[in-house]
Design a protein around this motif. Structure first.
Motif, short mmCIF file in Angstrom:
data_model
loop_
_atom_site.label_atom_id
_atom_site.label_comp_id
_atom_site.label_asym_id
_atom_site.label_seq_id
_atom_site.Cartn_x
_atom_site.Cartn_y
_atom_site.Cartn_z
N ASN A 11 12.93 -7.70 27.37
CA ASN A 11 13.73 -6.57 27.10
C ASN A 11 13.24 -5.02 27.48
O ASN A 11 13.36 -4.07 26.53
CB ASN A 11 14.12 -6.61 25.31
N ILE A 12 12.43 -5.03 28.56
CA ILE A 12 11.84 -3.86 28.85
C ILE A 12 12.98 -3.21 29.61
O ILE A 12 13.38 -3.36 30.62
CB ILE A 12 10.61 -4.32 29.88
N ARG A 13 13.18 -1.85 29.02
CA ARG A 13 14.29 -1.18 29.42
C ARG A 13 13.84 -0.26 30.55
O ARG A 13 14.57 0.04 31.59
CB ARG A 13 15.18 -0.41 28.42
N PHE A 14 12.73 0.44 30.40
CA PHE A 14 12.32 1.46 31.77
C PHE A 14 10.95 0.73 31.97
O PHE A 14 9.89 0.54 31.21
CB PHE A 14 12.16 2.83 30.90
N VAL A 15 10.89 0.91 33.23
CA VAL A 15 9.54 1.03 33.88
C VAL A 15 9.30 2.27 34.65
O VAL A 15 10.15 2.54 35.70
CB VAL A 15 9.39 -0.27 35.06
N ILE A 16 8.26 3.12 34.29
CA ILE A 16 8.23 4.60 34.77
C ILE A 16 6.58 4.41 35.67
O ILE A 16 5.82 4.22 35.02
CB ILE A 16 8.22 5.56 33.72
N HIS A 17 6.92 5.05 36.83
CA HIS A 17 5.52 5.36 37.79
C HIS A 17 5.15 6.52 37.37
O HIS A 17 5.81 7.49 38.17
CB HIS A 17 6.02 4.77 38.86
N PHE A 18 4.34 7.08 36.50
CA PHE A 18 3.75 8.47 36.53
C PHE A 18 2.92 8.92 37.64
O PHE A 18 3.12 9.69 38.25
CB PHE A 18 2.96 8.56 35.21
N ASP A 19 2.20 7.83 38.15
CA ASP A 19 1.68 7.84 39.61
C ASP A 19 2.38 6.80 40.57
O ASP A 19 2.45 5.52 40.20
CB ASP A 19 0.16 7.52 39.27
N TYR A 20 2.75 7.16 41.75
CA TYR A 20 3.16 6.08 42.55
C TYR A 20 2.30 4.92 42.92
O TYR A 20 1.09 5.40 43.21
CB TYR A 20 4.05 6.65 43.62
N PRO A 21 2.36 3.65 43.01
CA PRO A 21 1.34 2.79 43.73
C PRO A 21 1.14 2.97 45.21
O PRO A 21 1.89 3.77 45.73
CB PRO A 21 2.09 1.46 43.27
N LYS A 22 -0.01 2.34 45.47
CA LYS A 22 -0.26 2.72 46.96
C LYS A 22 0.29 1.64 47.97
O LYS A 22 -0.09 1.86 49.23
CB LYS A 22 -1.98 2.47 47.01
N ASP A 23 1.19 0.72 47.43
CA ASP A 23 2.24 0.24 48.40
C ASP A 23 3.38 -0.26 47.82
O ASP A 23 3.56 -0.44 46.59
CB ASP A 23 1.04 -1.02 48.95
N ILE A 24 4.35 -0.87 48.73
CA ILE A 24 5.67 -1.14 48.14
C ILE A 24 5.83 -2.39 47.63
O ILE A 24 6.41 -2.58 46.62
CB ILE A 24 6.62 -1.04 49.41
N GLU A 25 4.79 -3.32 47.95
CA GLU A 25 4.77 -4.54 47.31
C GLU A 25 4.67 -4.47 45.84
O GLU A 25 5.19 -5.11 44.81
CB GLU A 25 3.66 -5.58 48.02
#
Length: 266
Positions: free
Chosen positions: A66-80
């Motif tokens: 039931n995780i409703r939000f995944v927020i990236h405060f910093d974007y990851p270094k790759d799309i994968e």
């Protein structure tokens, strides 16, 4: 889940959320004791903690439906990594949202992180000279660490020193390790640029371009898709006139309203 790029930021952000918002929040990162990590993980799975501010150390093996939000405060270094992390939202089949926060100065941090992953040429020169002087084949992580190297660099040097020895390379240990660093660093920067090109592309559907990255195609359009497709509030129905449930507001107020909305709905 709020993903950040450093341990310090995970702790600072969790503390800020607890002080500013009516939610139980915790930080999670690889620098914490194993017992603390296990406790926070269980609290999150049992909904005793509503928001977890974490590095990429959190998530593997986690199947919280039931995780409703995944927020990236910093974007990851790759799309994968991004696809893997955003995929932890909505596993119960209910509507969920992935939010990536971005400003133009954010490009500095991931580049520093990639540089930090590898020892410098000066460090490689120093440790190779020391290890050759010791005249021993026992180049272990702990041995490299004993000369003041951080764990991640000690692991890297000991691994590729062993690889150099097993390959019976004509070039020196120093040349071989620096060659590997240049190759690996170049690959990581290329993956980072690919991620940044996806972020800055406001002309094509984000879902479609993500699928294309993995050699897939979008079979049908999705009503609540992405910012490029014009969906401003994915968790709210839009009426026939096209007016979103919320008026124009800052991103801070918008995030707060989304969180409050989810809390009120239980």
């Amino acid at each position: 889940m709020v993903y950040v790029g450093s341990r310090k930021k995970a702790e600072e952000l969790a503390e800020a959320i607890k002080n500013e918002m009516p939610f139980a929040a915790s930080a999670y990162h690889g620098g914490m004791a194993k017992e603390d990590r296990h406790l926070i993980q269980q609290q999150f799975l049992l909904d005793e903690v509503q928001i977890i501010c974490c590095t990429n150390a959190f998530g593997m093996g986690i199947n919280k439906p039931n995780i409703r939000f995944v927020i990236h405060f910093d974007y990851p270094k790759d799309i994968e990594s991004y696809v893997q992390e955003m995929g932890r939202a909505g596993r119960d089949g209910q509507r969920s949202t992935s939010i990536l926060l971005y400003t133009e100065i954010d490009y500095i941090f991931p580049r520093k992180m990639i540089e930090w992953e590898f020892p410098t040429e000066e460090e490689v020169q120093y440790i190779c000279e020391v290890l050759r002087t010791d005249d021993s084949d026992d180049v272990t992580r702990k041995r490299v660490e004993s000369y003041g190297f951080e764990d991640v660099h000690a692991r890297f040097i000991s691994h590729y020193w062993g690889e150099w020895r097993n390959k019976a390379e004509a070039r020196s240990q120093e040349e071989y390790i620096n060659m590997v660093i240049k190759r690996r660093k170049g690959w990581k920067f290329n993956k980072l640029i690919q991620m940044e090109e996806w972020i800055s592309n406001y002309n094509n559907c984000r879902r479609e371009t993500l699928l294309e990255t993995f050699g897939e195609t979008l079979q049908s359009s999705v009503k609540q898709c992405c910012d490029v497709c014009g969906i401003t509030e994915p968790l709210e129905d839009v009426d026939e006139a096209g007016d979103a449930a919320f008026p124009m507001m800052s991103w801070q107020d918008r995030l707060y309203a989304l969180f409050q909305q989810q809390t009120h709905k239980g």
